[in-house]
Scaffold this motif. Structure first.
Motif, mmCIF file in Angstrom:
data_model
loop_
_atom_site.group_PDB
_atom_site.id
_atom_site.type_symbol
_atom_site.label_atom_id
_atom_site.label_comp_id
_atom_site.label_asym_id
_atom_site.label_seq_id
_atom_site.Cartn_x
_atom_site.Cartn_y
_atom_site.Cartn_z
ATOM 1 N N ILE A 296 55.852 20.691 68.575
ATOM 2 C CA ILE A 296 56.809 20.431 67.498
ATOM 3 C C ILE A 296 56.459 19.137 66.778
ATOM 4 O O ILE A 296 56.394 19.081 65.539
ATOM 5 N N ARG A 297 56.204 18.094 67.546
ATOM 6 C CA ARG A 297 55.897 16.791 66.953
ATOM 7 C C ARG A 297 54.627 16.864 66.101
ATOM 8 O O ARG A 297 54.559 16.301 65.003
ATOM 9 N N GLN A 298 53.624 17.581 66.586
ATOM 10 C CA GLN A 298 52.355 17.673 65.848
ATOM 11 C C GLN A 298 52.547 18.417 64.526
ATOM 12 O O GLN A 298 52.031 17.980 63.482
ATOM 13 N N ASN A 299 53.265 19.527 64.548
ATOM 14 C CA ASN A 299 53.484 20.276 63.313
ATOM 15 C C ASN A 299 54.269 19.460 62.293
ATOM 16 O O ASN A 299 53.973 19.491 61.094
ATOM 17 N N LEU A 300 55.278 18.726 62.773
ATOM 18 C CA LEU A 300 56.054 17.894 61.859
ATOM 19 C C LEU A 300 55.205 16.766 61.288
ATOM 20 O O LEU A 300 55.332 16.410 60.111
ATOM 21 N N ALA A 301 54.318 16.194 62.124
ATOM 22 C CA ALA A 301 53.439 15.115 61.670
ATOM 23 C C ALA A 301 52.470 15.606 60.600
ATOM 24 O O ALA A 301 52.064 14.833 59.716
ATOM 25 N N GLU A 302 52.123 16.886 60.659
ATOM 26 C CA GLU A 302 51.213 17.460 59.671
ATOM 27 C C GLU A 302 51.942 17.883 58.397
ATOM 28 O O GLU A 302 51.338 18.442 57.482
ATOM 29 N N GLY A 303 53.245 17.631 58.353
ATOM 30 C CA GLY A 303 54.017 17.900 57.140
ATOM 31 C C GLY A 303 54.614 19.287 57.043
ATOM 32 O O GLY A 303 55.114 19.665 55.970
ATOM 33 N N ALA A 304 54.585 20.040 58.139
ATOM 34 C CA ALA A 304 55.144 21.388 58.105
ATOM 35 C C ALA A 304 56.667 21.324 57.981
ATOM 36 O O ALA A 304 57.320 20.534 58.662
ATOM 37 N N ALA A 305 57.213 22.147 57.104
ATOM 38 C CA ALA A 305 58.664 22.217 56.942
ATOM 39 C C ALA A 305 59.245 23.284 57.860
ATOM 40 O O ALA A 305 58.558 24.227 58.257
ATOM 41 N N LEU A 306 60.503 23.116 58.203
ATOM 42 C CA LEU A 306 61.199 24.092 59.032
ATOM 43 C C LEU A 306 61.939 25.089 58.146
ATOM 44 O O LEU A 306 62.575 24.709 57.169
ATOM 45 N N MET A 307 61.856 26.350 58.518
ATOM 46 C CA MET A 307 62.527 27.415 57.779
ATOM 47 C C MET A 307 63.501 28.130 58.705
ATOM 48 O O MET A 307 63.166 28.436 59.854
ATOM 49 N N ARG A 308 64.699 28.380 58.221
ATOM 50 C CA ARG A 308 65.657 29.168 58.988
ATOM 51 C C ARG A 308 65.277 30.639 58.962
ATOM 52 O O ARG A 308 64.851 31.163 57.932
ATOM 53 N N ASN A 309 65.420 31.300 60.093
ATOM 54 C CA ASN A 309 65.249 32.750 60.145
ATOM 55 C C ASN A 309 66.398 33.384 59.361
ATOM 56 O O ASN A 309 67.568 33.138 59.667
ATOM 57 N N PRO A 310 66.118 34.194 58.338
ATOM 58 C CA PRO A 310 67.208 34.803 57.560
ATOM 59 C C PRO A 310 68.150 35.651 58.411
ATOM 60 O O PRO A 310 69.305 35.858 58.021
ATOM 61 N N ARG A 351 65.506 25.455 54.094
ATOM 62 C CA ARG A 351 64.202 24.815 54.325
ATOM 63 C C ARG A 351 64.410 23.312 54.343
ATOM 64 O O ARG A 351 65.076 22.771 53.470
ATOM 65 N N LEU A 352 63.861 22.637 55.350
ATOM 66 C CA LEU A 352 63.994 21.188 55.385
ATOM 67 C C LEU A 352 62.829 20.558 56.113
ATOM 68 O O LEU A 352 62.170 21.185 56.954
ATOM 69 N N SER A 353 62.575 19.298 55.781
ATOM 70 C CA SER A 353 61.524 18.511 56.418
ATOM 71 C C SER A 353 62.162 17.539 57.397
ATOM 72 O O SER A 353 63.260 17.024 57.161
ATOM 73 N N VAL A 354 61.464 17.294 58.509
ATOM 74 C CA VAL A 354 61.961 16.412 59.562
ATOM 75 C C VAL A 354 60.849 15.448 59.952
ATOM 76 O O VAL A 354 59.680 15.838 60.057
ATOM 77 N N ASP A 355 61.199 14.181 60.170
ATOM 78 C CA ASP A 355 60.213 13.187 60.603
ATOM 79 C C ASP A 355 59.737 13.497 62.010
ATOM 80 O O ASP A 355 60.530 13.851 62.896
ATOM 81 N N SER A 356 58.451 13.328 62.231
ATOM 82 C CA SER A 356 57.881 13.609 63.550
ATOM 83 C C SER A 356 58.235 12.549 64.576
ATOM 84 O O SER A 356 58.053 12.768 65.784
ATOM 85 N N ASP A 357 58.741 11.387 64.144
ATOM 86 C CA ASP A 357 59.101 10.331 65.083
ATOM 87 C C ASP A 357 60.578 10.404 65.464
ATOM 88 O O ASP A 357 61.177 9.404 65.889
ATOM 89 N N GLY A 358 61.165 11.585 65.348
ATOM 90 C CA GLY A 358 62.553 11.764 65.740
ATOM 91 C C GLY A 358 62.746 11.576 67.231
ATOM 92 O O GLY A 358 61.783 11.556 68.028
#
Length: 379
Positions: A296-310, A351-358
């Motif tokens: 999770i941390r790696q994907n967020l650090a690479e700038g991947a956004a989170l998407m809700r499952n419809p 859709r939202l972005s989250v900091d990897s240092d959470g």
């Protein structure tokens, strides 16, 4: 697609659950979200609820899906309609329709049902127990509205279709592409396709009945109560007639139920889990390979956004100004501080972005939501 010049406050004040409203093409731009062939493909999927309704000269015929791939090629000349439930769970463009109706709380949203009809096709005069926005996606449909109905309204003798036997329309409109008709609960209505290739998107809202709430809440309570929790009467005294159920006994038996069933906090947690449970629990949305916090941390650090499952349902209950209970797909997450901020955002944004240092608790919650299939990284 977003609504243009639509007065939400006025609508909620004057129309919501009060009276129908015709809304002519309120979109900034409109394009039909689902291709007819794609809808037909969904009707063949065993995990998708679908129905084919045909109106002959003498009766109505109902065929439940999944439908065979060549089913439509064998359809006769009688008017017919294909209904497919929860299309928003499978087609992102259909799910995006809901964004324009977020002035109604998430927990009230049911799904987006899509109908396709040939000329003259429809499902007959009927009424629903819930609010619905009928969005004309493709082609034209004539809508007739009648008065309020109830459990005493006479129905046609059909085992599966609840069609009104005596429908007296009071209003009639032909909806063009992009038009919307809002119909409150219990208003009689009938829609008929005007020409072929008629597609309508029905955005329906959940309205749990009192019986449904009591039954399911009581079932959940019963599963959690120990069998040893029983009626006792150590102060029993002899009574004049052994056949009488005494006032004291009735009071104690009644309190055994009410003291438990009226506990508001337990009810709130149960309802959050119950209301957010998946519409189709047979579909497994979990990823093939579970992830851990480092992933999770790696994907967020690479700038991947989170998407809700419809197909997932997100809602929350506020406990204190800084803590909430997040409910997703029947699961409850207790959130404080940083997790609470994230929980509120994920309920409001698709859709939202989250900091990897959470914080670790936040990353663990994101991991759990990911592994249960409720969220994913944007591809």
């Amino acid at each position: 697609m977003h609504l243009r010049n639509f007065d939400t406050e006025k609508f909620l004040r004057e129309y919501w659950q009060k009276k129908p409203l015709l809304i002519r093409s309120p979109w900034t731009s409109w394009s039909n979200p689902v291709d007819p062939d794609e809808l037909a493909g969904l009707a063949c999927d065993p995990h998708v609820e679908s129905r084919l309704i045909t109106q002959s000269s003498t009766d109505w015929e109902l065929e439940n899906g999944p439908l065979a791939e060549d089913r439509f090629e064998r359809q006769g000349k009688d008017p017919w309609t294909l209904l497919v439930q929860a299309v928003d769970h499978h087609v992102p463009s259909a799910a995006s329709l809901l964004d324009s109706f977020r002035f109604v709380p998430n927990w009230r949203v049911d799904d987006v049902m899509v109908s396709y009809a040939v000329d003259g096709g429809g499902v007959g005069a009927h009424f629903d127990h819930y609010d619905v926005f009928l969005v004309q996606g493709l082609g034209r449909r004539c809508w007739e509205l009648g008065g309020l109905c109830d459990e005493y309204s006479k129905l046609l003798p059909h085992s599966n279709l609840l069609l009104l036997a005596d429908f007296q329309p009071t209003d009639e409109w032909v909806l063009e592409e992009g038009d919307i008709l809002y119909v409150p609960p219990r208003f009689a209505h009938r829609g008929t396709a005007v020409g072929d290739d008629c597609m309508t998107y029905s955005i329906g809202f959940r309205a749990p009945s009192r019986a449904e709430l009591i039954e399911n809440w009581a079932d959940d309570l019963a599963d959690s109560l120990p069998d040893q929790d029983r009626y006792t009467d150590p102060g029993l005294a002899q009574q004049a007639n052994p056949g009488e159920i005494g006032v004291e006994a009735i009071a104690q038996l009644h309190s055994m139920i009410t003291d438990t069933i009226l506990e508001r906090n337990n009810f709130a947690q149960w309802f959050g889990r119950y209301n957010s449970s998946p519409k189709n629990p047979d579909i497994d949305w979990r990823p093939e390979t579970p992830v851990d916090v480092d992933d999770i941390r790696q994907n967020l650090a690479e700038g991947a956004a989170l998407m809700r499952n419809p197909a997932s349902r997100f809602s929350f209950i506020r406990e204190t100004p800084s803590s909430i209970l997040l409910f997703v797909d029947g699961q409850c997450f207790s959130c404080n501080g940083e997790e609470a901020v994230f929980a509120e955002r994920i309920c409001a944004e698709v859709r939202l972005s989250v900091d990897s240092d959470g914080s670790l608790p936040l990353l663990e919650m994101i991991r759990d939501l990911f592994n249960q299939g409720s969220i994913a990284f944007e591809l």
